[in-house]
Enzyme design. Structure first.
Site, PDB file in Angstrom:
ATOM      1  N   TRP A 232     -57.637  -3.957  22.468  1.00  0.00           N
ATOM      2  CA  TRP A 232     -57.678  -2.747  23.297  1.00  0.00           C
ATOM      3  C   TRP A 232     -57.877  -3.197  24.736  1.00  0.00           C
ATOM      4  O   TRP A 232     -58.685  -4.082  25.013  1.00  0.00           O
ATOM      5  CB  TRP A 232     -58.842  -1.828  22.880  1.00  0.00           C
ATOM      6  CG  TRP A 232     -59.003  -0.716  23.881  1.00  0.00           C
ATOM      7  CD1 TRP A 232     -58.219   0.382  24.001  1.00  0.00           C
ATOM      8  CD2 TRP A 232     -59.952  -0.663  24.962  1.00  0.00           C
ATOM      9  NE1 TRP A 232     -58.619   1.128  25.080  1.00  0.00           N
ATOM     10  CE2 TRP A 232     -59.674   0.519  25.686  1.00  0.00           C
ATOM     11  CE3 TRP A 232     -60.990  -1.490  25.391  1.00  0.00           C
ATOM     12  CZ2 TRP A 232     -60.411   0.886  26.811  1.00  0.00           C
ATOM     13  CZ3 TRP A 232     -61.720  -1.126  26.509  1.00  0.00           C
ATOM     14  CH2 TRP A 232     -61.430   0.061  27.215  1.00  0.00           C
TER      15      TRP A 232
ATOM     16  N   GLU B  54     -54.631  -1.000  19.808  1.00  0.00           N
ATOM     17  CA  GLU B  54     -55.333   0.283  19.896  1.00  0.00           C
ATOM     18  C   GLU B  54     -54.999   1.041  21.173  1.00  0.00           C
ATOM     19  O   GLU B  54     -55.196   0.554  22.285  1.00  0.00           O
ATOM     20  CB  GLU B  54     -56.852   0.026  19.841  1.00  0.00           C
ATOM     21  CG  GLU B  54     -57.674   1.293  19.955  1.00  0.00           C
ATOM     22  CD  GLU B  54     -59.171   1.025  19.921  1.00  0.00           C
ATOM     23  OE1 GLU B  54     -59.579  -0.161  19.936  1.00  0.00           O
ATOM     24  OE2 GLU B  54     -59.931   2.014  19.898  1.00  0.00           O
TER      25      GLU B  54
ATOM     26  N   LYS C 218     -55.219   4.658  23.697  1.00  0.00           N
ATOM     27  CA  LYS C 218     -56.250   5.585  24.161  1.00  0.00           C
ATOM     28  C   LYS C 218     -55.587   6.687  24.970  1.00  0.00           C
ATOM     29  O   LYS C 218     -54.517   6.493  25.543  1.00  0.00           O
ATOM     30  CB  LYS C 218     -57.266   4.822  25.014  1.00  0.00           C
ATOM     31  CG  LYS C 218     -58.575   5.553  25.224  1.00  0.00           C
ATOM     32  CD  LYS C 218     -59.652   4.615  25.778  1.00  0.00           C
ATOM     33  CE  LYS C 218     -60.955   5.355  26.018  1.00  0.00           C
ATOM     34  NZ  LYS C 218     -62.061   4.452  26.330  1.00  0.00           N
TER      35      LYS C 218
ATOM     36  N   ASP D 109     -58.058   5.235  16.921  1.00  0.00           N
ATOM     37  CA  ASP D 109     -59.490   5.496  17.152  1.00  0.00           C
ATOM     38  C   ASP D 109     -59.667   7.014  17.170  1.00  0.00           C
ATOM     39  O   ASP D 109     -58.987   7.720  17.931  1.00  0.00           O
ATOM     40  CB  ASP D 109     -59.901   4.871  18.494  1.00  0.00           C
ATOM     41  CG  ASP D 109     -61.395   5.002  18.773  1.00  0.00           C
ATOM     42  OD1 ASP D 109     -61.931   6.118  18.637  1.00  0.00           O
ATOM     43  OD2 ASP D 109     -62.020   3.988  19.143  1.00  0.00           O
TER      44      ASP D 109
ATOM     45  N   HIS E 274     -59.758   8.928  20.450  1.00  0.00           N
ATOM     46  CA  HIS E 274     -58.739   8.629  21.464  1.00  0.00           C
ATOM     47  C   HIS E 274     -57.550   9.576  21.461  1.00  0.00           C
ATOM     48  O   HIS E 274     -56.463   9.208  21.888  1.00  0.00           O
ATOM     49  CB  HIS E 274     -58.228   7.195  21.298  1.00  0.00           C
ATOM     50  CG  HIS E 274     -59.243   6.162  21.682  1.00  0.00           C
ATOM     51  ND1 HIS E 274     -58.941   4.835  21.820  1.00  0.00           N
ATOM     52  CD2 HIS E 274     -60.558   6.277  21.968  1.00  0.00           C
ATOM     53  CE1 HIS E 274     -60.034   4.162  22.164  1.00  0.00           C
ATOM     54  NE2 HIS E 274     -61.028   5.015  22.251  1.00  0.00           N
TER      55      HIS E 274
ATOM     56  N   HIS F 159     -60.446   3.250  13.757  1.00  0.00           N
ATOM     57  CA  HIS F 159     -61.734   3.134  14.441  1.00  0.00           C
ATOM     58  C   HIS F 159     -62.476   4.442  14.232  1.00  0.00           C
ATOM     59  O   HIS F 159     -62.043   5.500  14.718  1.00  0.00           O
ATOM     60  CB  HIS F 159     -61.535   2.863  15.943  1.00  0.00           C
ATOM     61  CG  HIS F 159     -61.557   1.411  16.260  1.00  0.00           C
ATOM     62  ND1 HIS F 159     -61.638   0.918  17.542  1.00  0.00           N
ATOM     63  CD2 HIS F 159     -61.530   0.326  15.445  1.00  0.00           C
ATOM     64  CE1 HIS F 159     -61.653  -0.401  17.496  1.00  0.00           C
ATOM     65  NE2 HIS F 159     -61.582  -0.789  16.245  1.00  0.00           N
TER      66      HIS F 159
ATOM     67  N   ASP G 230     -66.672  12.025  25.973  1.00  0.00           N
ATOM     68  CA  ASP G 230     -67.011  10.749  25.350  1.00  0.00           C
ATOM     69  C   ASP G 230     -66.248  10.571  24.052  1.00  0.00           C
ATOM     70  O   ASP G 230     -66.031  11.527  23.318  1.00  0.00           O
ATOM     71  CB  ASP G 230     -68.512  10.678  25.078  1.00  0.00           C
ATOM     72  CG  ASP G 230     -68.886   9.374  24.410  1.00  0.00           C
ATOM     73  OD1 ASP G 230     -68.598   8.317  24.996  1.00  0.00           O
ATOM     74  OD2 ASP G 230     -69.427   9.396  23.305  1.00  0.00           O
TER      75      ASP G 230
ATOM     76  N   ASP H  55     -67.194   8.036  21.865  1.00  0.00           N
ATOM     77  CA  ASP H  55     -67.950   7.003  21.144  1.00  0.00           C
ATOM     78  C   ASP H  55     -69.270   7.451  20.541  1.00  0.00           C
ATOM     79  O   ASP H  55     -70.194   6.651  20.438  1.00  0.00           O
ATOM     80  CB  ASP H  55     -68.189   5.819  22.085  1.00  0.00           C
ATOM     81  CG  ASP H  55     -66.892   5.265  22.628  1.00  0.00           C
ATOM     82  OD1 ASP H  55     -66.085   4.788  21.812  1.00  0.00           O
ATOM     83  OD2 ASP H  55     -66.668   5.339  23.844  1.00  0.00           O
TER      84      ASP H  55
ATOM     85  N   ASP I  44     -66.649   2.363  15.358  1.00  0.00           N
ATOM     86  CA  ASP I  44     -66.570   2.121  16.794  1.00  0.00           C
ATOM     87  C   ASP I  44     -67.298   3.230  17.550  1.00  0.00           C
ATOM     88  O   ASP I  44     -66.705   4.225  17.927  1.00  0.00           O
ATOM     89  CB  ASP I  44     -65.115   2.007  17.262  1.00  0.00           C
ATOM     90  CG  ASP I  44     -65.043   1.638  18.739  1.00  0.00           C
ATOM     91  OD1 ASP I  44     -66.086   1.208  19.286  1.00  0.00           O
ATOM     92  OD2 ASP I  44     -63.975   1.787  19.355  1.00  0.00           O
TER      93      ASP I  44
END
Ligand code: RNT
Ligand code: ZN
Length: 422
Positions: A188, A229, A231, A262, A265, A289, A297, A299, A329
């Site tokens: 990434w 990966e 985003k 992810d 993302h 992920h 956010d 994460d 993740d």
């Protein structure tokens, strides 16, 4: 709850699921074989062990919270990870980032790292019967301060990052050969821009050329595999991300690489779960992920919410357990970091169990009969079947704490170990 109460509750649950044609014992056997890769970076807020003051600024990653007791070195991080793993049923994996090499106090730049800097991890993983996965670290470095790495307009900077990623892939291959399980290398990069670029084309063309160069060196798939990966946006790359979903999907499908989705993302209403059966028509494997997006956010700690449940359902329904790599993740520094690992991993396992316990045959039957009312009713009913009793029994069987008891273990560990880190 006593052990015999847990067993009694399980037996009732087993009979209940039996009424729907679901075999709970078979579901648990399958669950046992699923490995989740735990992210090393949850243990120290994405600091890493490089000598230089690595800062996340410019990376688009942001860790919030200052809960005491962050792991400050490899020994502490390994100890914390062992504690987390001890509270999870099943055998799992551990996911490293290049910045977590052990450099013996020396400055080893990203384009100089080698397998020897990960021997400590290798030996630890072996002793703990864990397999390792790996990530290049294309952020938190002066050469990434502009917000561009593999797509940088300056050839010398691109070369630096190409060299770094090639070394990371070599390290992955070395680890994979030793552990006799392919090490999954995920790439990434943060590349993108805060505001409207005048040229979206050239950075993507450069990224494509950098990837082509990186992948000219091939490694056996029994040693390592490559994932890419994408985003949607990051902090400071709100207007443009070079490695977008379409970019990497195109690259992965045409070049035989693994695509990494992810969960944080994508557009908030976009379902990552729905992508599984679409993309797996065209490629053998996927990396997921596991993360939870909350507003800006991407994460937060994964919890047993609708997204995670849908994701697990789609993996199981697509009969794709063997084709999917699962990696956590998230990074949360506002609660105990071991608790964060445990919560995220246990939520994932619970979601998978719930999916494995779905009354699938009956649902498919209703669907074939076009009885959509019955299909919807059973989907709804299956949400409240006693999955929790099966989960508790599984934890008991696997000799890990049942229910909230894991939190007491974390509290004890905090008192004995992490609260003394000052
Ligand atoms: C960043 C990506 C990436 C990182 C890790 C630390 O947005 O999700 O996977 O979280 O490499
Ligand atoms: Zn990710």
């Amino acid at each position: 709850m006593t052990d015999s109460a847990i067993v009694a509750a399980y037996e009732i649950a087993q009979a209940r699921y039996g009424e729907y044609g679901v075999d709970t014992a078979a579901a648990l056997e399958q669950l046992k074989s699923i490995a989740i890769s735990l992210q090393c970076w949850q243990g120290d807020d994405v600091h890493g062990f490089e000598t230089s003051e690595a800062s996340l600024s410019g990376s688009g990653l942001h860790v919030t919270g200052n809960y005491p007791g962050r792991a400050r070195n490899a020994a502490e991080l390994r100890m914390d990870a062992e504690q987390a793993l001890a509270l999870l049923p099943g055998r799992h994996r551990f996911n490293l980032h290049a910045m977590y090499g052990e450099f013996g106090g020396k400055k080893v730049d990203r384009d100089e790292i080698a397998a020897e800097h990960f021997y400590g991890w290798r030996d630890w993983a072996k002793a703990n019967q864990l397999a390792l996965d790996f990530n290049a670290t294309c952020f938190a470095h002066p050469n990434a301060a502009s917000g561009f790495t593999l797509s940088h307009r300056k050839p010398a900077l691109r070369e630096f990052w190409i060299e770094h990623v090639q070394r990371c892939r070599e390290i992955s291959a070395a680890l994979g050969r030793e552990q006799k399980s392919p090490c999954l290398h995920n790439l990434w990069i943060p590349d993108g821009s805060k505001d409207l670029p005048a040229d979206r084309w050239s950075p993507r063309a450069r990224l494509r050329a950098s990837l082509d160069k990186i992948f000219q060196v091939t490694h056996s798939s029994s040693a390592m595999k490559d994932a890419l990966e994408s985003k949607l946006f990051g902090i400071g790359s709100e207007a443009y991300v070079v490695g977008s979903h379409e970019f990497y999907l195109g690259y992965a499908l045409t070049q035989g690489k693994i695509i990494c989705f992810d969960m944080g993302h994508y557009h908030p209403t976009e379902s990552v779960a729905d992508k599984i059966s679409a993309v797996l028509q065209f490629c053998p494997e996927l990396l997921l992920h596991l993360s939870r997006g909350v507003r800006w956010d991407s994460d937060h700690i994964v919890l047993l919410n609708d997204e995670l449940r849908a994701l697990a359902e789609e993996i199981v329904r697509s009969n794709a357990l063997e084709r999917i790599h699962l990696a956590l993740d998230f990074f949360d520094a506002s609660i105990h970091r071991v608790a964060a690992w445990v919560m995220g991993a246990r939520a994932t396992l619970k979601a998978l169990l719930h999916a494995l316990l779905e009354p699938r045959a009956k649902l498919l039957q209703y669907e074939a009969e076009c009885d959509y009312g019955a299909r919807l009713a059973l989907l709804e009913e299956s949400k409240t079947l006693p999955c929790g009793a099966v989960w508790d029994y599984y934890c008991l069987q696997m000799s890990v704490p049942v229910g909230m008891a894991w939190l007491e273990e974390v509290a004890r560990y905090e008192e004995k170990v992490t609260s003394r880190r000052v």
